[in-house]
Write a protein that holds these residues in place. Structure first.
Motif, PDB file in Angstrom:
ATOM      1  N   UNK A 117      -7.097 -11.327   3.945  1.00 58.80           N
ATOM      2  CA  UNK A 117      -6.562 -10.820   5.198  1.00 58.80           C
ATOM      3  C   UNK A 117      -6.074  -9.392   4.953  1.00 58.80           C
ATOM      4  N   UNK A 118      -6.963  -8.452   5.199  1.00 51.98           N
ATOM      5  CA  UNK A 118      -6.683  -7.065   4.851  1.00 51.98           C
ATOM      6  C   UNK A 118      -5.507  -6.497   5.641  1.00 51.98           C
ATOM      7  N   UNK A 161       0.322 -10.076  -1.242  1.00 52.15           N
ATOM      8  CA  UNK A 161       0.039  -9.135  -2.319  1.00 52.15           C
ATOM      9  C   UNK A 161       1.196  -8.171  -2.496  1.00 52.15           C
ATOM     10  N   UNK A 162       1.376  -7.695  -3.713  1.00 47.55           N
ATOM     11  CA  UNK A 162       2.484  -6.768  -3.962  1.00 47.55           C
ATOM     12  C   UNK A 162       2.230  -5.419  -3.293  1.00 47.55           C
ATOM     13  N   UNK A 163       0.983  -5.132  -2.919  1.00 45.91           N
ATOM     14  CA  UNK A 163       0.704  -3.885  -2.200  1.00 45.91           C
ATOM     15  C   UNK A 163       1.213  -3.935  -0.773  1.00 45.91           C
ATOM     16  N   UNK A 165       4.256  -5.207  -0.022  1.00 44.54           N
ATOM     17  CA  UNK A 165       5.640  -5.643  -0.215  1.00 44.54           C
ATOM     18  C   UNK A 165       6.591  -5.057   0.818  1.00 44.54           C
ATOM     19  N   UNK A 166       6.244  -3.896   1.392  1.00 45.66           N
ATOM     20  CA  UNK A 166       7.149  -3.309   2.378  1.00 45.66           C
ATOM     21  C   UNK A 166       6.561  -3.373   3.783  1.00 45.66           C
ATOM     22  N   UNK A 167       5.516  -4.217   3.977  1.00 43.93           N
ATOM     23  CA  UNK A 167       4.936  -4.365   5.304  1.00 43.93           C
ATOM     24  C   UNK A 167       5.781  -5.271   6.179  1.00 43.93           C
ATOM     25  N   UNK A 168       5.637  -5.097   7.517  1.00 44.97           N
ATOM     26  CA  UNK A 168       6.323  -5.964   8.465  1.00 44.97           C
ATOM     27  C   UNK A 168       5.884  -7.407   8.292  1.00 44.97           C
ATOM     28  N   UNK A 169       4.566  -7.591   8.000  1.00 43.25           N
ATOM     29  CA  UNK A 169       4.057  -8.947   7.797  1.00 43.25           C
ATOM     30  C   UNK A 169       4.739  -9.610   6.617  1.00 43.25           C
ATOM     31  N   UNK A 170       5.080  -8.802   5.610  1.00 45.09           N
ATOM     32  CA  UNK A 170       5.771  -9.342   4.443  1.00 45.09           C
ATOM     33  C   UNK A 170       7.152  -9.846   4.825  1.00 45.09           C
ATOM     34  N   UNK A 171       7.876  -9.085   5.627  1.00 46.99           N
ATOM     35  CA  UNK A 171       9.223  -9.485   6.047  1.00 46.99           C
ATOM     36  C   UNK A 171       9.157 -10.767   6.876  1.00 46.99           C
TER      37      UNK A 171
END
Length: 281
Positions: A117-118, A161-163, A165-171
Motif C-alpha cells: 500500500x504505497x 514501514x519506517x519510511x 513513521x511521520x505520516x498521518x496514516x501512521x498516527x
C-alpha cells in the motif's frame, strides 16, 4: 498362298531393325506425343500445386509445434529463474536467521509480502493471529529494520514501514492499535553507551531517515551503523536500521540531527521476518 506371303512380309516389317519409320508411323507418334504433352503439363501443374499445399500444411504444423515449444521453454525458463531467485533469497534468509540467533535470542517468523500500500507506506504479510502474530511486533528484512505490525487479522497482518513513521496514516494506525509508539529509540553499533537518538521523522525530499534529539557530546559520526536501542516498548535491541550519512545541528542549535540511509529496500520487499521476543522467565 497370297495371304501367307503378306503375313510373312508384315512380320518382317514389324520385327526388323529398321532405321527409319514410315510417314504414317511418324504422324501417329508425333500426334500421340503432342497430345500427351498437352495433357501432362496441366496435370503436372495441378499435381505440383497439391504437393505444395501439402508441403505448406506440413510447414504450418511444424511451425505451430515449434511455437508451442518455444512458448513452453520461455515459460519454464521464467519459472526456473523465479525459483532460483527465490531459493537465493531463502538461503540468505536462513543465513540471516542463524546469525541473528547467535547474536540475540529472538525468534524470526518468515512471511511473504502479499500487498504493498504505497499511499499508506504499509505492506500486508501472510501471517496473522493464528500464527501468533500480535500488534507492535517488529518486522525486519535480511538487510535491516522494515517496520512494525499495526493491525492483525486471522491470516494476515499490516506492517507500517519506517519510511511512513511521520505520516498521518501512521498516527491513525497507532490510535487504532491503542498504543502510540511512533518514535523509535536508536543507538550506534559499538557505541551503545555513548550514543542515543530518536527516529521520528523522514526527510520528505530525500526519503532518508532523521535521527533527532542527539546530545551535543554524542560521538555519532557519518559511516556509523545505527541500531535499535531496545529502550522503547516495541523494537528489541540490536536490529540494524541504517548508516549515518550526515550529522548537523538541529533547528534550535541545542541538539543534533543525523541523516540515516536505511539498509532495507522498501520497494522490492518479497520476504520479511516478524521478530518474536521470548518472554523472560
Amino acid at each position: 498362298m497370297l495371304g501367307l506371303i503378306l503375313f510373312i512380309a508384315l512380320m518382317g516389317l514389324t520385327f526388323g531393325n529398321r532405321g527409319y519409320q514410315t510417314w504414317p508411323e511418324r504422324f501417329v507418334k508425333d500426334t500421340v506425343s503432342w497430345v500427351q504433352g498437352m495433357i501432362y503439363k496441366p496435370v503436372g501443374y495441378i499435381a505440383g500445386l497439391f504437393e505444395d499445399i501439402r508441403g505448406f500444411r506440413t510447414v504450418y504444423e511444424e511451425n505451430q509445434v515449434l511455437r508451442q515449444t518455444v512458448t513452453k521453454y520461455a515459460r519454464d525458463t521464467t519459472l526456473l529463474n523465479d525459483l532460483l531467485e527465490k531459493n537465493k533469497r531463502l538461503e540468505e534468509a536462513l543465513a540471516f536467521t542463524e546469525r541473528q540467533k547467535q547474536m540475540n535470542k529472538y525468534n524470526f517468523r518468515i512471511a511473504e509480502v502479499v500487498d504493498y500500500k504505497q499511499a499508506q507506506k504499509m505492506v500486508t504479510i501472510n501471517l496473522g493471529e493464528k500464527d501468533g502474530i500480535r500488534a507492535n511486533m517488529a518486522v525486519v528484512s535480511v538487510a535491516g529494520l522494515v517496520g512494525r505490525i499495526v493491525s492483525v487479522s486471522n491470516f494476515y497482518a499490516d506492517v507500517q514501514l519506517i519510511t511512513g513513521i511521520d505520516d498521518k496514516a501512521s498516527v491513525e494506525a497507532d490510535a487504532g492499535s491503542g498504543v502510540f509508539s511512533k518514535a523509535i529509540a536508536l543507538t550506534v553499533k559499538g557505541k551503545e553507551n555513548k550514543s542515543f537518538g530518536v527516529l521520528e521523522t523522514v526527510d520528505a525530499d530525500t526519503g532518508l531517515l532523521l535521527m533527532t534529539k542527539i546530545e551535543p557530546g554524542d560521538d555519532i559520526q557519518p559511516g556509523d551503523t545505527v541500531i535499535t536501542s531496545g529502550k522503547g516498548l516495541v523494537f528489541p535491541y540490536g536490529i540494524e536500521v541504517g548508516k549515518v550519512v550526515e550529522k548537523r545541528q538541529g533547528d534550535f542549535g541545542i541538539t543534533y540531527v543525523a541523516t540515516i540511509e536505511p539498509f532495507a529496500s522498501f520497494t522490492h520487499l518479497r520476504e520479511v521476518f516478524v521478530v518474536d521476543v521470548p518472554e523472560a522467565k
